[in-house]
Design an enzyme around this catalytic site. Structure first.
Site, PDB file in Angstrom:
ATOM      1  N   MET A 273       0.844  -1.184   0.000  1.00  0.00           N
ATOM      2  CA  MET A 273       0.000   0.000   0.000  1.00  0.00           C
ATOM      3  C   MET A 273       0.892   1.252   0.000  1.00  0.00           C
ATOM      4  O   MET A 273       1.878   1.316  -0.690  1.00  0.00           O
ATOM      5  CB  MET A 273      -1.004  -0.046   1.156  1.00  0.00           C
ATOM      6  CG  MET A 273      -2.023  -1.155   1.022  1.00  0.00           C
ATOM      7  SD  MET A 273      -3.057  -0.916  -0.439  1.00  0.00           S
ATOM      8  CE  MET A 273      -4.184  -2.281  -0.312  1.00  0.00           C
ATOM      9  N   SER A 274       0.558   2.246   0.816  1.00  0.00           N
ATOM     10  CA  SER A 274       1.276   3.532   0.731  1.00  0.00           C
ATOM     11  C   SER A 274       2.681   3.513   1.304  1.00  0.00           C
ATOM     12  O   SER A 274       3.401   4.507   1.186  1.00  0.00           O
ATOM     13  CB  SER A 274       0.449   4.640   1.384  1.00  0.00           C
ATOM     14  OG  SER A 274      -0.643   4.987   0.554  1.00  0.00           O
ATOM     15  N   ALA A 275       3.097   2.396   1.900  1.00  0.00           N
ATOM     16  CA  ALA A 275       4.522   2.275   2.224  1.00  0.00           C
ATOM     17  C   ALA A 275       5.353   2.279   0.947  1.00  0.00           C
ATOM     18  O   ALA A 275       6.563   2.531   0.986  1.00  0.00           O
ATOM     19  CB  ALA A 275       4.786   1.012   3.035  1.00  0.00           C
TER      20      ALA A 275
ATOM     21  N   LYS B 198       5.265   4.573  -1.151  1.00  0.00           N
ATOM     22  CA  LYS B 198       5.756   5.951  -1.293  1.00  0.00           C
ATOM     23  C   LYS B 198       7.160   6.097  -0.733  1.00  0.00           C
ATOM     24  O   LYS B 198       7.992   6.834  -1.280  1.00  0.00           O
ATOM     25  CB  LYS B 198       4.812   6.923  -0.588  1.00  0.00           C
ATOM     26  CG  LYS B 198       3.418   7.026  -1.192  1.00  0.00           C
ATOM     27  CD  LYS B 198       2.555   7.961  -0.369  1.00  0.00           C
ATOM     28  CE  LYS B 198       1.210   8.237  -1.023  1.00  0.00           C
ATOM     29  NZ  LYS B 198       0.309   7.076  -1.027  1.00  0.00           N
TER      30      LYS B 198
ATOM     31  N   TYR C 160      -1.901  15.202   2.374  1.00  0.00           N
ATOM     32  CA  TYR C 160      -1.693  13.871   1.814  1.00  0.00           C
ATOM     33  C   TYR C 160      -2.522  13.711   0.549  1.00  0.00           C
ATOM     34  O   TYR C 160      -3.739  13.546   0.600  1.00  0.00           O
ATOM     35  CB  TYR C 160      -2.087  12.824   2.857  1.00  0.00           C
ATOM     36  CG  TYR C 160      -1.619  11.430   2.560  1.00  0.00           C
ATOM     37  CD1 TYR C 160      -0.322  11.040   2.876  1.00  0.00           C
ATOM     38  CD2 TYR C 160      -2.474  10.494   1.976  1.00  0.00           C
ATOM     39  CE1 TYR C 160       0.113   9.750   2.627  1.00  0.00           C
ATOM     40  CE2 TYR C 160      -2.044   9.203   1.721  1.00  0.00           C
ATOM     41  CZ  TYR C 160      -0.753   8.834   2.048  1.00  0.00           C
ATOM     42  OH  TYR C 160      -0.318   7.551   1.807  1.00  0.00           O
TER      43      TYR C 160
END
Length: 380
Positions: free
Chosen positions: A125-127, A129, A226
């Site tokens: 997921m957004s890890a 980024k 965000y």
């Protein structure tokens, strides 16, 4: 250690089988793959639901994680409701799929839920980024990327959009505010290929979405806000300046040289654009290796994968005021923090760097005590 959560997983399996289903036959689809109970299977089998591109590793550069198991029988965590949890209840109650602790580069705890294994790829997921933030450091080191340059220097077709005046650094630090309206956010969501295409929607990919944004004055350099689209745009920008796909860049500049054990993958939109904001899938051990790379100043053995200055920049150069005025600060009361190149940084001693993704994907890096904690989850 792998048996700590067997009883809870078996109970869940019995419920499913009593309803006449097997685990992979939960009918996961684009419509429900991020919703429990489908998510538990889908997060581990993302490539069966979405198109992906492989991120290569290199067996010749593989660096094992030495095992040095420790007894966590004394572990205690006081939950918000006052209940004191030992390790097993903590992992089960937070819907953990895999949990790994490195102490000074040694694996002191490695735990998998039923159905997970050391070679299972799980979506970050957004890890993701945070991984893209490290890739930026490698490309800056090659002299191909200037973080202070305007986005439109590399992507001139955005010159009349809300990204006019935004720098690459604004994208990396979530300080670009293109003022996307509701209709544009819906178009962006559709372009990522993570959801069923709405009726009468234009089946365009993310690049086409960004290139067709209307003229608008954005607001950049202000508080942390965000916006996932910012990192997807950053992924396209990296592809533009290098002439290579994001999966190729990740494999050649980061994944292979940092000594990973297994290939990773990243989800693609309908046109083959990589989901830089949240689409990476990796094994638990390789997720933890990212943290170890941070501890070791960007080095993997004798190979300097990233310049140490890039790691120090993440740790020390974010804007605490932008964070304090931003939309996530209330969720971390009493903590002095900043956000830099896709990484969250708690500046209270001991300083803690971490990657975070929805549904419980987290990677914590404590440089003072040389600890890495990686957690993959399927929280509802």
């Amino acid at each position: 250690m792998e048996g700590l959560c067997r009883s809870g997983a078996r109970t869940w399996r019995r419920v499913v089988e009593n309803q006449g289903m097997s685990l992979p036959a939960l009918e996961a689809s684009l419509a429900n793959w991020r919703i429990a109970p489908h998510s538990r299977w889908a997060f581990r089998h993302t490539a069966q639901l979405l198109p992906t591109a492989a991120i290569r590793t290199d067996a010749r550069q593989h660096r094992p994680l030495p095992a040095a198991p420790r007894d966590f029988g004394d572990f205690r965590l006081v939950a918000p409701d006052g209940e004191t949890l030992r390790m097993d209840p903590f992992l089960r109650q937070t819907h953990t799929d895999g949990f790994l602790v490195l102490a000074d580069g040694q694996c002191v705890l490695e735990w998998y839920d039923e159905g997970m294994a050391p070679d299972t790829r799980h979506i970050l997921m957004s890890a993701t980024k945070s991984v893209i933030g490290l890739l930026c450091g490698a490309i800056v080191d090659l002299g191909l990327l200037d973080p202070d340059a305007l986005v439109t220097h590399y992507l001139p077709e955005l010159g009349h959009s809300g990204y006019q005046g935004a720098s690459v650094r604004h994208l990396m630090d979530m300080r670009a505010q293109p003022r996307l309206d509701g209709a544009e956010l819906r178009r962006y969501t559709a372009s990522t290929n993570w959801d069923p295409l709405p009726p009468r929607a234009d089946p365009q990919g993310m690049h086409a979405f960004f290139a067709t944004l209307p003229a608008r004055q954005g607001v950049h350099g202000g508080p942390f806000r965000y916006i996932s689209a910012n990192t997807d745009l950053l992924g396209w920008l990296l592809e533009r300046i290098t002439g290579r796909s994001l999966a190729e860049l990740l494999g050649d500049l980061l994944w292979a040289p940092m000594g990973t054990e297994h290939p990773a993958e990243i989800t693609l939109d309908r046109d083959g654009g990589a989901r830089a904001t949240g689409g990476m899938c990796a094994t638990l051990r390789d997720f933890a290796r990212i943290g170890q790379l941070m501890l070791d100043g960007g080095a993997s053995g004798a190979v300097q994968v990233l310049p140490p200055e890039w790691i120090d920049d993440i740790a020390r150069q974010g804007d605490p005021e932008a964070w304090a005025r931003g939309e996530f600060a209330a969720g971390f009361p009493g903590m002095a923090m900043h956000y830099r190149s896709g990484w969250y940084v708690i500046d209270n001693a001991p300083q803690l760097l971490f990657a975070m993704g929805i549904h419980g994907q987290t990677l914590f890096v404590d440089r003072t005590h040389r600890l890495v904690i990686a957690k993959l989850s399927a929280q509802p």
